[in-house]
Design a protein around this motif. Structure first.
Motif, mmCIF file in Angstrom:
data_model
loop_
_atom_site.group_PDB
_atom_site.id
_atom_site.type_symbol
_atom_site.label_atom_id
_atom_site.label_comp_id
_atom_site.label_asym_id
_atom_site.label_seq_id
_atom_site.Cartn_x
_atom_site.Cartn_y
_atom_site.Cartn_z
ATOM 1 N N ILE A 99 36.575 36.299 26.905
ATOM 2 C CA ILE A 99 35.578 35.373 27.475
ATOM 3 C C ILE A 99 35.756 35.317 28.991
ATOM 4 O O ILE A 99 34.793 35.459 29.755
ATOM 5 N N LYS A 100 37.010 35.136 29.434
ATOM 6 C CA LYS A 100 37.265 34.974 30.872
ATOM 7 C C LYS A 100 36.848 36.212 31.668
ATOM 8 O O LYS A 100 36.364 36.104 32.789
ATOM 9 N N GLN A 101 37.018 37.396 31.029
ATOM 10 C CA GLN A 101 36.671 38.640 31.741
ATOM 11 C C GLN A 101 35.177 38.756 32.025
ATOM 12 O O GLN A 101 34.764 39.509 32.894
ATOM 13 N N GLN A 102 34.364 38.019 31.280
ATOM 14 C CA GLN A 102 32.915 38.071 31.509
ATOM 15 C C GLN A 102 32.471 37.037 32.540
ATOM 16 O O GLN A 102 31.286 36.933 32.851
ATOM 17 N N LEU A 103 33.422 36.243 33.016
ATOM 18 C CA LEU A 103 33.112 35.179 33.975
ATOM 19 C C LEU A 103 33.801 35.477 35.304
ATOM 20 O O LEU A 103 34.585 36.419 35.411
ATOM 21 N N ARG A 104 33.500 34.656 36.313
ATOM 22 C CA ARG A 104 34.115 34.834 37.637
ATOM 23 C C ARG A 104 35.064 33.667 37.887
ATOM 24 O O ARG A 104 34.704 32.514 37.675
ATOM 25 N N ARG A 105 36.254 33.990 38.362
ATOM 26 C CA ARG A 105 37.273 32.967 38.610
ATOM 27 C C ARG A 105 37.100 32.383 40.014
ATOM 28 O O ARG A 105 36.921 33.123 40.979
ATOM 29 N N GLU A 106 37.157 31.065 40.106
ATOM 30 C CA GLU A 106 37.100 30.394 41.417
ATOM 31 C C GLU A 106 38.242 29.384 41.484
ATOM 32 O O GLU A 106 38.671 28.857 40.449
ATOM 33 N N VAL A 107 38.703 29.070 42.692
ATOM 34 C CA VAL A 107 39.719 28.016 42.821
ATOM 35 C C VAL A 107 39.039 26.655 42.643
ATOM 36 O O VAL A 107 37.820 26.535 42.770
ATOM 37 N N SER A 108 39.848 25.619 42.358
ATOM 38 C CA SER A 108 39.268 24.320 41.988
ATOM 39 C C SER A 108 38.384 23.729 43.092
ATOM 40 O O SER A 108 37.459 22.974 42.805
ATOM 41 N N ARG A 109 38.648 24.082 44.352
ATOM 42 C CA ARG A 109 37.819 23.584 45.464
ATOM 43 C C ARG A 109 36.342 23.862 45.250
ATOM 44 O O ARG A 109 35.476 23.157 45.768
ATOM 45 N N TYR A 110 36.065 24.949 44.518
ATOM 46 C CA TYR A 110 34.681 25.353 44.237
ATOM 47 C C TYR A 110 33.888 24.182 43.636
ATOM 48 O O TYR A 110 32.681 24.059 43.859
ATOM 49 N N LEU A 111 34.580 23.323 42.872
ATOM 50 C CA LEU A 111 33.893 22.218 42.191
ATOM 51 C C LEU A 111 33.315 21.209 43.190
ATOM 52 O O LEU A 111 32.446 20.426 42.841
ATOM 53 N N ARG A 112 33.788 21.227 44.443
ATOM 54 C CA ARG A 112 33.227 20.326 45.472
ATOM 55 C C ARG A 112 31.807 20.706 45.825
ATOM 56 O O ARG A 112 31.071 19.898 46.386
ATOM 57 N N THR A 113 31.438 21.979 45.557
ATOM 58 C CA THR A 113 30.143 22.476 46.019
ATOM 59 C C THR A 113 29.218 22.843 44.862
ATOM 60 O O THR A 113 28.120 23.349 45.084
ATOM 61 N N VAL A 114 29.667 22.610 43.624
ATOM 62 C CA VAL A 114 28.917 23.094 42.469
ATOM 63 C C VAL A 114 27.553 22.383 42.370
ATOM 64 O O VAL A 114 27.399 21.240 42.800
#
Ligand SMILES: [Zn+2]
Length: 283
Positions: free
Chosen positions: A79-94
């Motif tokens: 599942i994870k391989q089909q997605l893109r990994r981001e650091v948690s800071r990303y959630l500030r801009t989602v």
């Protein structure tokens, strides 16, 4: 702030809702979050099905204004391989913006689940209770139950002769300007935490401590509780160098450029309030 964007009610009253396509399935690893590569959006239940996810792995964590949130405690690499990994800071801009509170709260709960996989009483594996938001020990002779933990932490805007004390952390690589802050210790009141943290980090003394506001802050599993206070005694700062690399007094006009246009966090909201001459201590 993160709790003021809208759709700000998080409901953890336990239910077992049937996931709908527009609900969210948030996938984390440590503090990283996985997003849909093409859009950068958080995965919905429709995405989870498309990726070949197994419904028995879904753990319901809360409802945010009609939308259900699920997470997965041990997601498959496939599942994870089909997605893109981001650091948690990303959630500030989602996007959409109301998801910032929900996704950060989901991260808080995911990390709590991760840290409670084994029972603190007997060492046996724990699993989600299924009836309430809790982890229950699988050992029939133990059955210990543990509930999500929140760490209270104070933030304090110290004001003196029309200036505010801004600090920069020595813990982070590129620290932004901030206020004195720190976690409560066992046995303290908010006021004693404020006085202790200010004294430890800056050597200063404060008085007239006034509660201002608070916010959930799932990035650090915390509840941030904000105060305004006035300096008493010397204004000479003695830095605790393990915590702070810099601290100084600023008039509203001298405050460095804003960290975010509409700050999500209480610290920067309070700094912007002071810049705008609207802090309670300035009236
Ligand atoms: Zn146990």
């Amino acid at each position: 702030m993160i709790q003021d964007i809208g759709r700000n009610t998080i409901d953890t009253e336990f239910a077992k809702p049937k996931p709908q396509d527009s609900d969210y399935v948030l996938i984390f690893e440590k503090t990283d979050v996985f997003v849909v590569p093409e859009t950068g959006s958080l995965p919905t239940y429709a995405d989870w099905k498309r990726l070949g996810g197994d419904n028995s792995e879904l753990v319901h964590i809360f409802e945010q204004a009609g939308t259900q949130f699920f997470t997965v405690l041990d997601p498959d690499d496939a599942i994870k391989q089909q997605l893109r990994r981001e650091v948690s800071r990303y959630l500030r801009t989602v996007q959409p913006t109301w998801l910032r509170l929900g996704s950060v709260t989901a991260l808080h709960l995911f990390q709590w689940f991760q840290n409670h996989r084994f029972c603190g009483c007997c060492g046996a594996p724990m699993k989600p209770d299924g009836k309430e938001l809790a982890m229950r020990c699988t050992n029939d002779e133990c059955h210990a139950v543990t509930y999500p933990a929140i760490s209270p932490a104070i933030i304090v805007g110290i004001v003196n002769n029309g200036k505010i004390l801004l600090t920069r952390s020595s813990v982070y690589k590129n620290p932004v300007y901030a206020l004195v802050s720190g976690y409560m210790s066992v046995g303290e009141t908010f006021e004693t935490t404020v006085k202790r943290e200010v004294k430890e980090e800056t050597g200063l003394d404060v008085t007239n401590i006034q509660y201002y506001g608070n916010q959930p802050w799932g990035f650090s599993g915390a509840q941030m509780i904000g105060f305004w206070a006035e300096l008493t005694g010397s204004d000479q700062v003695k830095l605790q160098e393990e915590e702070l690399k810099e601290a100084g007094w600023y008039t509203p006009e001298e405050i460095p450029p804003a960290y975010e246009e509409n700050p999500l966090d209480l610290t920067h909201y309070m700094i912007e309030l002071f810049r705008a001459h609207k802090a309670p201590a300035q009236r």
